[in-house]
Enzyme design. Structure first.
Site, PDB file in Angstrom:
ATOM      1  N   GLU A 249     -12.294  59.114  35.174  1.00  0.00           N
ATOM      2  CA  GLU A 249     -12.203  60.384  36.149  1.00  0.00           C
ATOM      3  C   GLU A 249     -11.748  61.710  35.260  1.00  0.00           C
ATOM      4  O   GLU A 249     -10.592  61.418  34.837  1.00  0.00           O
ATOM      5  CB  GLU A 249     -11.078  60.063  37.104  1.00  0.00           C
ATOM      6  CG  GLU A 249     -11.248  59.004  38.277  1.00  0.00           C
ATOM      7  CD  GLU A 249     -12.295  59.452  39.297  1.00  0.00           C
ATOM      8  OE1 GLU A 249     -12.825  60.657  39.379  1.00  0.00           O
ATOM      9  OE2 GLU A 249     -12.728  58.692  39.790  1.00  0.00           O
ATOM     10  N   CYS A 283      -8.162  68.606  39.419  1.00  0.00           N
ATOM     11  CA  CYS A 283      -9.394  68.306  38.772  1.00  0.00           C
ATOM     12  C   CYS A 283     -10.738  68.715  39.635  1.00  0.00           C
ATOM     13  O   CYS A 283     -11.647  69.346  39.314  1.00  0.00           O
ATOM     14  CB  CYS A 283      -9.783  66.910  38.206  1.00  0.00           C
ATOM     15  SG  CYS A 283      -9.404  65.715  39.518  1.00  0.00           S
TER      16      CYS A 283
HETATM   17  P1  NAD Z   1      -4.853  65.967  26.759  1.00  0.00           P
HETATM   18  O1  NAD Z   1      -6.365  65.985  26.967  1.00  0.00           O
HETATM   19  O2  NAD Z   1      -4.237  65.706  25.646  1.00  0.00           O
HETATM   20  O3  NAD Z   1      -4.446  64.899  27.712  1.00  0.00           O
HETATM   21  C1  NAD Z   1      -4.935  64.590  28.986  1.00  0.00           C
HETATM   22  C2  NAD Z   1      -4.287  63.196  29.643  1.00  0.00           C
HETATM   23  O4  NAD Z   1      -4.856  62.100  28.722  1.00  0.00           O
HETATM   24  C3  NAD Z   1      -2.901  63.037  29.525  1.00  0.00           C
HETATM   25  O5  NAD Z   1      -2.474  62.550  30.427  1.00  0.00           O
HETATM   26  C4  NAD Z   1      -2.434  62.407  28.082  1.00  0.00           C
HETATM   27  O6  NAD Z   1      -1.334  61.716  28.029  1.00  0.00           O
HETATM   28  C5  NAD Z   1      -3.869  61.582  28.020  1.00  0.00           C
HETATM   29  N1  NAD Z   1      -4.157  61.180  26.647  1.00  0.00           N
HETATM   30  C6  NAD Z   1      -4.342  61.948  25.645  1.00  0.00           C
HETATM   31  N2  NAD Z   1      -4.867  61.396  24.388  1.00  0.00           N
HETATM   32  C7  NAD Z   1      -4.676  60.117  25.013  1.00  0.00           C
HETATM   33  C8  NAD Z   1      -5.127  58.991  24.085  1.00  0.00           C
HETATM   34  N3  NAD Z   1      -5.755  58.979  23.004  1.00  0.00           N
HETATM   35  N4  NAD Z   1      -5.270  57.732  25.010  1.00  0.00           N
HETATM   36  C9  NAD Z   1      -4.769  57.661  25.949  1.00  0.00           C
HETATM   37  N5  NAD Z   1      -4.411  58.829  26.648  1.00  0.00           N
HETATM   38  C10 NAD Z   1      -4.399  59.940  25.991  1.00  0.00           C
HETATM   39  O7  NAD Z   1      -4.495  67.252  27.214  1.00  0.00           O
HETATM   40  P2  NAD Z   1      -3.300  67.916  28.443  1.00  0.00           P
HETATM   41  O8  NAD Z   1      -2.768  69.103  27.714  1.00  0.00           O
HETATM   42  O9  NAD Z   1      -2.210  66.911  28.815  1.00  0.00           O
HETATM   43  O10 NAD Z   1      -4.243  68.145  29.522  1.00  0.00           O
HETATM   44  C11 NAD Z   1      -5.393  68.982  28.986  1.00  0.00           C
HETATM   45  C12 NAD Z   1      -6.423  69.059  29.903  1.00  0.00           C
HETATM   46  O11 NAD Z   1      -6.526  67.757  30.634  1.00  0.00           O
HETATM   47  C13 NAD Z   1      -6.504  69.822  31.134  1.00  0.00           C
HETATM   48  O12 NAD Z   1      -6.872  71.267  30.732  1.00  0.00           O
HETATM   49  C14 NAD Z   1      -7.416  69.369  31.979  1.00  0.00           C
HETATM   50  O13 NAD Z   1      -8.956  69.599  31.617  1.00  0.00           O
HETATM   51  C15 NAD Z   1      -7.412  67.784  31.655  1.00  0.00           C
HETATM   52  N6  NAD Z   1      -6.412  67.028  32.747  1.00  0.00           N
HETATM   53  C16 NAD Z   1      -7.387  66.333  33.507  1.00  0.00           C
HETATM   54  C17 NAD Z   1      -6.700  65.773  34.782  1.00  0.00           C
HETATM   55  C18 NAD Z   1      -7.529  65.221  35.957  1.00  0.00           C
HETATM   56  O14 NAD Z   1      -6.850  64.939  36.961  1.00  0.00           O
HETATM   57  N7  NAD Z   1      -8.765  64.789  35.683  1.00  0.00           N
HETATM   58  C19 NAD Z   1      -5.397  65.545  34.592  1.00  0.00           C
HETATM   59  C20 NAD Z   1      -4.606  66.015  33.565  1.00  0.00           C
HETATM   60  C21 NAD Z   1      -5.219  66.859  32.551  1.00  0.00           C
END
Ligand code: NAD
Length: 477
Positions: A249, A283
């Site tokens: 997702e 999202c």
């Molecule tokens: P991010 O992309 O680093 O992280 C997004 C999520 O993924 C976080 O929960 C993080 O803990 C997890 N994550 C990151 N790297 C991972 C890895 N290697 N293995 C497992 N999990 C990992 O950045 P962020 O600053 O937390 O969020 C930025 C962007 O992420 C937002 O702008 C948005 O686009 C997206 N996001 C989407 C949703 C959603 O509901 N689809 C939720 C949170 C963030």
């Protein structure tokens, strides 16, 4: 008032072998409110061993018993709603009213999957030869590794846990380190409801270290992730190398189209409410506002007025309609998106700056004169920014709506049933909502296409993601 969060491994709440932890901040004031323990490989090995054992027991436990545990957990969430909601608001920032909705919605999701547990039907296929019986049987896929984010700490985890538990899987959850305590409260409700201690495990730590260890591990049979598209692609690639089933997702960039014949007042107020819910960190948040040129000025005026009326503040205050952004990264991202757009010609109709200098507050913002050069028209803003762009006709707006690689949610407002039907089928998107905001209920499908991922986390499709289909052909009795 705010609890520290430990790991849950084989029924024990533990601080983890390394003793490492990280601080949890209140996004409304930046103060440290608690801490969350980090897992290392020793902890993950113990979680994997428990998950393996738990799966073998749980898959032969009757669906009625699995269902009963989920129902009990749902009741516990309802009983604990005030305590869990306050925890959620303190660590994530959203208004208490939204936190309560999220907690009660999580209980509804558990109830939905409690019902689905009893409906994992197979089928009998008539055989070509006498004496042969052909059976299609649904079996749980096996131990699951789930990775969940901070924007809806309860709702993102409950869909994965409930579906896995209903299907007869065990699950290891890697929860959100920035918002861990509400997620832990949900897992606690599952245990208290009667889910065995080796069926659900909860860990936190360095996300990449945990996913790189769990995804290839032979015990794990299924990966489910909610988060950004770039991270989702990395995890899907790793899962692919090990032939693990996945549900992804990922991000979105939802078009919200307002046709000239729409009820403009209703569209403006419904879209403003949807845009600024959870400070836009959703999202399926409406993101590219596409308004037919003849009603553009009228819509911008109404939408801006609705935006201006939103009370921004600490989520604990009853008057607050929009809280702070959940972390400082989002605040910096909002400043970047606005300054990039303004440099390239956008006009800020309202907002555009942070509120004060304490906490991650950002003003609900409306941008006009936007164009495709601007980053906000390509990248998911995940915050309270609404860029509004005019369009001339149906074909042009369909092209714009489907321009990006994302395909999660899409919205349209029109009084014409002909336009509604045509736009519903033209959107390249996993979910469409027309003339209202009707997505995300437990009983309806939830998921995207294209770069927004695949698999569904709602509706009757959702449990299939946690089931394998086995075919048995049997001669004689
Ligand atoms: P991010 O992309 O680093 O992280 C997004 C999520 O993924 C976080 O929960 C993080 O803990 C997890 N994550 C990151 N790297 C991972 C890895 N290697 N293995 C497992 N999990 C990992 O950045 P962020 O600053 O937390 O969020 C930025 C962007 O992420 C937002 O702008 C948005 O686009 C997206 N996001 C989407 C949703 C959603 O509901 N689809 C939720 C949170 C963030």
């Amino acid at each position: 008032m705010y609890p520290d969060t430990l790991l849950l491994i084989d029924g024990q709440w533990t601080s983890g072998s390394s003793g490492n932890d990280q601080s949890v901040l209140n996004p409304a004031n930046g103060e440290v409110i608690g801490k969350v323990a980090h897992a290392d490989r020793r902890d993950l090995d113990r979680a994997l061993e428990a998950a393996d054992r738990g799966y073998r027991k749980w898959k032969v436990t009757s669906p009625m018993q699995r269902s009963a545990a989920l129902r009990k957990a749902a009741e516990l969430l309802r009983t604990r709603v005030e305590e869990i909601s306050l925890t959620l608001t303190l660590e994530q920032g959203k208004p208490l009213s939204e936190a309560r909705i999220e907690t009660l919605h999580s209980a509804d999701v558990m109830d939905w999957f409690a019902e689905e547990a009893r409906r994992t039907y197979g089928r009998i296929i008539p055989a070509r030869s006498e004496g042969v019986m052909q059976l299609v049987v649904k079996e749980p896929v096996g131990p699951v590794a789930a990775f969940t984010p901070w924007n809806f700490p309860l709702n993102q985890v409950v869909r994965k846990c409930s579906a896995a538990i209903a299907a007869g899987c065990s699950i290891i959850v890697k929860g959100p380190e920035e918002t861990p305590a509400s997620c832990a409260a949900l897992i606690r409700a599952l245990l208290d409801g009667g889910v065995p201690k080796d069926v659900v495990q909860l860990v936190f730590g360095v996300p990449a270290e945990i996913s790189e260890y769990l995804i290839p591990h032979p015990v794990i049979r299924k990966i489910t992730f909610t988060g950004s598209t770039p991270v989702g692609k990395q995890l899907a690639a790793l899962a692919g190398q090990h032939m693990k089933r996945i549900t992804m997702e990922l991000g979105g960039h939802a078009p919200a189209i307002v046709f000239a014949d729409a009820d403009i007042d209703a569209a403006a107020s419904l879209l403003a409410a949807a845009k600024f819910r959870n400070a836009g960190q959703v999202c399926i948040s409406p993101t590219r506002f596409l308004v037919q040129d003849t009603v553009f000025d009228q819509f911008v005026e109404r939408f801006t007025a609705a935006t201006d009326s939103i009370a921004v503040g600490d989520g604990r205050l009853a008057t607050t309609q929009m809280g702070p952004l959940a972390n400082e990264r989002r605040l910096q991202a909002m400043e970047m998106f606005v300054s990039d757009a303004v440099q390239k010609g956008a006009k800020v109709r309202t907002g555009g700056t942070r509120v004060g200098n304490r906490g991650n507050f950002f003003k609900p913002t409306v941008l006009v004169d936007v164009n495709h050069e601007m980053r906000i028209m390509h990248e998911e803003p995940f915050g309270p920014l609404a860029p509004i762009m005019p369009f001339q006709d149906f074909d042009a707006v369909v092209k714009e709506a489907n321009r990006l690689p994302f395909g999660l949610a899409a919205y349209a407002y029109t009084r014409s049933s002909k336009i509604a039907t045509a736009i519903g089928s033209a959107f390249e998107s996993g979910m469409v909502s027309i003339n209202h905001h009707g997505l995300g209920l437990p009983e309806v499908p939830f998921g995207g296409v294209k770069d927004s991922g695949y698999g569904s986390e709602g509706g009757s499709e959702a449990i299939d993601a946690y089931l394998n289909t086995k075919f048995i052909s049997q001669l004689g009795h």
